[in-house]
Design an enzyme around this catalytic site. Structure first.
Site, PDB file in Angstrom:
ATOM      1  N   HIS A   1      97.061   0.909  85.438  1.00 58.64           N
ATOM      2  CA  HIS A   1      97.476   1.998  84.584  1.00 58.64           C
ATOM      3  C   HIS A   1      97.029   1.809  83.040  1.00 58.64           C
ATOM      4  CE1 HIS A   1     100.525   4.007  87.607  1.00 58.64           C
ATOM      5  NE2 HIS A   1      99.456   3.861  87.943  1.00 58.64           N
TER       6      HIS A   1
ATOM      7  N   GLU B   1      98.917   1.481  80.447  1.00 55.39           N
ATOM      8  CA  GLU B   1      99.613   0.507  79.687  1.00 55.39           C
ATOM      9  C   GLU B   1      99.099  -0.970  80.064  1.00 55.39           C
ATOM     10  OE1 GLU B   1     102.671   3.795  80.749  1.00 55.39           O
ATOM     11  OE2 GLU B   1     100.531   3.200  81.540  1.00 55.39           O
TER      12      GLU B   1
ATOM     13  N   ALA C   1      80.457  34.154  88.897  1.00 47.42           N
ATOM     14  CA  ALA C   1      79.288  34.373  88.387  1.00 47.42           C
ATOM     15  C   ALA C   1      78.603  35.655  88.508  1.00 47.42           C
ATOM     16  CB  ALA C   1      78.281  33.121  88.969  1.00 47.42           C
TER      17      ALA C   1
ATOM     18  N   ALA D   1      72.247  41.448  94.680  1.00 47.27           N
ATOM     19  CA  ALA D   1      71.735  42.729  94.534  1.00 47.27           C
ATOM     20  C   ALA D   1      71.901  43.449  95.712  1.00 47.27           C
ATOM     21  CB  ALA D   1      70.073  42.597  94.384  1.00 47.27           C
TER      22      ALA D   1
ATOM     23  N   TRP E   1      68.356  33.970  91.233  1.00 47.54           N
ATOM     24  CA  TRP E   1      69.457  33.306  90.567  1.00 47.54           C
ATOM     25  C   TRP E   1      69.889  34.280  89.459  1.00 47.54           C
ATOM     26  CZ3 TRP E   1      71.677  29.266  92.642  1.00 47.54           C
ATOM     27  CH2 TRP E   1      70.831  28.400  93.332  1.00 47.54           C
TER      28      TRP E   1
ATOM     29  N   THR F   1      80.806  33.657 103.117  1.00 44.80           N
ATOM     30  CA  THR F   1      79.834  33.005 102.367  1.00 44.80           C
ATOM     31  C   THR F   1      79.099  31.729 103.056  1.00 44.80           C
ATOM     32  OG1 THR F   1      81.284  33.560 100.079  1.00 44.80           O
ATOM     33  CG2 THR F   1      79.794  31.410 100.130  1.00 44.80           C
TER      34      THR F   1
ATOM     35  N   LEU G   1      77.551  22.936  98.396  1.00 44.31           N
ATOM     36  CA  LEU G   1      79.063  22.787  97.910  1.00 44.31           C
ATOM     37  C   LEU G   1      79.102  21.404  97.192  1.00 44.31           C
ATOM     38  CD1 LEU G   1      81.656  24.862  99.800  1.00 44.31           C
ATOM     39  CD2 LEU G   1      80.148  25.626  97.965  1.00 44.31           C
TER      40      LEU G   1
ATOM     41  N   THR H   1      85.964  38.427  98.914  1.00 48.39           N
ATOM     42  CA  THR H   1      86.971  38.715  99.938  1.00 48.39           C
ATOM     43  C   THR H   1      88.000  37.713  99.431  1.00 48.39           C
ATOM     44  OG1 THR H   1      85.735  39.892 101.345  1.00 48.39           O
ATOM     45  CG2 THR H   1      87.866  39.060 102.159  1.00 48.39           C
TER      46      THR H   1
ATOM     47  N   ALA I   1      87.954  35.577  96.899  1.00 44.65           N
ATOM     48  CA  ALA I   1      88.517  35.662  95.487  1.00 44.65           C
ATOM     49  C   ALA I   1      89.850  36.749  95.361  1.00 44.65           C
ATOM     50  CB  ALA I   1      87.487  36.094  94.492  1.00 44.65           C
TER      51      ALA I   1
END
Length: 367
Positions: free
Chosen positions: A44, A46, A150, A159, A166, A192, A200, A267, A269
């Site tokens: 820690h 300290e 984003a 689109a 991007w 997704t 990820l 969905t 989100a």
């Protein structure tokens, strides 16, 4: 205390433990030693400061310890810091934030019982701001949730043909990867996964895997394909085949996840927003217009502007051609002040959880 806060900010943002800094001062104000916590299992702040001072041959009797968080009184991976300070004859302890963790709190009382002068609340607002994620997780028992969006200027994440790479610039994507490197877990919906096949992972500016890789969480009942990139290099994969987001957060808390980044899609989100489980939004906004395509957030069931989710902007930053807005979320049923506006937020119960619709196959920009 400013120096202790600076030290603390240099520690890792991810992990179950708070970022803490400590400075040891002689009675004449001379600095005897400094230290910060480098993550779970390491000394820690300290203890690190004491070790630095002892290595330099300093006598700590009668010294003052200035710490960003109340010294702990708990034996876990390391020994109690309160006992360590008492052992080395520290006469005064000044800290910014009281430790709300019931497993570690009580250090101030132990120090006082040993005759140490203890002063709390020094630069408390700054300490609360630095520890806002960790404090939220400890006080509520669930991870702090950041929703990342984003989008184009007209709020599209892809689109009409589904293409999304991007929307934002290299600079915005680099910043998003840095954010991934600071969180404990990233969540996406199964839609997704199927549409975008994201990895990820957190990557460096050179495109290499960062040293810290967050847990990869998939929410939804559709299986993750055997050949998905989520099964490749990166953080551990966790599949949550449920619509109960509170249960998901509870299980992540059991894994010592303090900070969850929700990345997609619309969905998922909307599901997190509807049940009041988003604490802040990171919105990357590109100066691009599409006019059609999926929106960043699915239907929230809001019929009137009076019921809209109101965000409280905390910062605005230009990233190449794009803009990043960071804002605190205020749920329509929640009138509490934003966490950064108060020293000790009083958290209200989460609204009744609603079923989450099946996840759409909506592309997600960041992979």
């Amino acid at each position: 205390m400013d120096r202790a806060l600076e030290l603390a900010a240099g520690g890792p943002a991810h992990g179950p433990n708070p970022r803490v800094g400590a400075v040891l001062l002689a009675p004449d104000g001379r600095t005897l030693g400094e230290g910060r916590h480098e993550g779970a299992g390491t000394p820690h702040a300290e203890a690190a400061a004491v070790a630095t001072a002892r290595a330099a041959g300093e006598d700590l009797r009668g010294a003052t310890a200035v710490v960003t968080l109340e010294p702990c009184a708990h034996t876990g991976r390391t020994s109690p810091c309160a006992a360590l300070l008492i052992e080395h004859g520290i006469a005064r302890v000044v800290h910014a934030v009281d430790d709300p963790n019931p497993a570690a709190a009580g250090g101030g009382a132990a120090l006082r019982a040993a005759g140490v002068d203890v002063v709390g609340g020094v630069r408390e607002d700054a300490g609360e701001a630095l520890l806002r994620v960790w404090l939220h997780a400890v006080r509520t028992g669930r991870p702090f949730v950041t929703l990342k969006l984003a989008t184009t200027l007209d709020g599209r994440v892809a689109a009409a043909d589904g293409s999304s790479r991007w929307i934002t610039s290299d600079e915005a994507r680099a910043h998003a990867h840095a954010l991934r490197g600071e969180v404990d877990a990233i969540a996406v919906g199964t839609g997704t996964v199927l549409a975008d096949d994201p990895a990820l992972t957190a990557r460096t500016a050179d495109g290499d895997l960062a040293a810290h890789q967050p847990l990869r969480v998939v929410v939804g009942s559709t299986p993750v394909p055997d050949g998905a990139r989520l099964r490749g290099p990166g953080g551990p994969l966790v599949v949550e085949p449920t619509r109960d987001l509170a249960a998901v957060l509870a299980r992540l808390a059991e894994r010592e996840v303090r900070h969850l980044l929700v990345e997609g899609g619309p969905t998922l989100a909307a599901a997190f927003l509807r049940v009041g489980l988003v604490d802040e939004v990171h919105a990357y906004l590109a100066p691009v217009l599409l006019g059609a395509g999926p929106a960043a957030v699915a239907d929230l069931g809001i019929a009137s502007i009076d019921d809209a989710f109101r965000l409280r902007p905390r910062s605005l930053r230009v990233l190449g051609p794009d803009v990043l807005l960071v804002a605190d979320v205020r749920h329509p049923l929640d009138d509490r002040p934003a966490p950064h506006d108060q020293a000790a937020p009083q958290h209200q119960p989460v609204p009744q959880h609603q079923p989450v619709p099946h996840h759409q196959r909506t592309p997600h920009e960041e992979s």
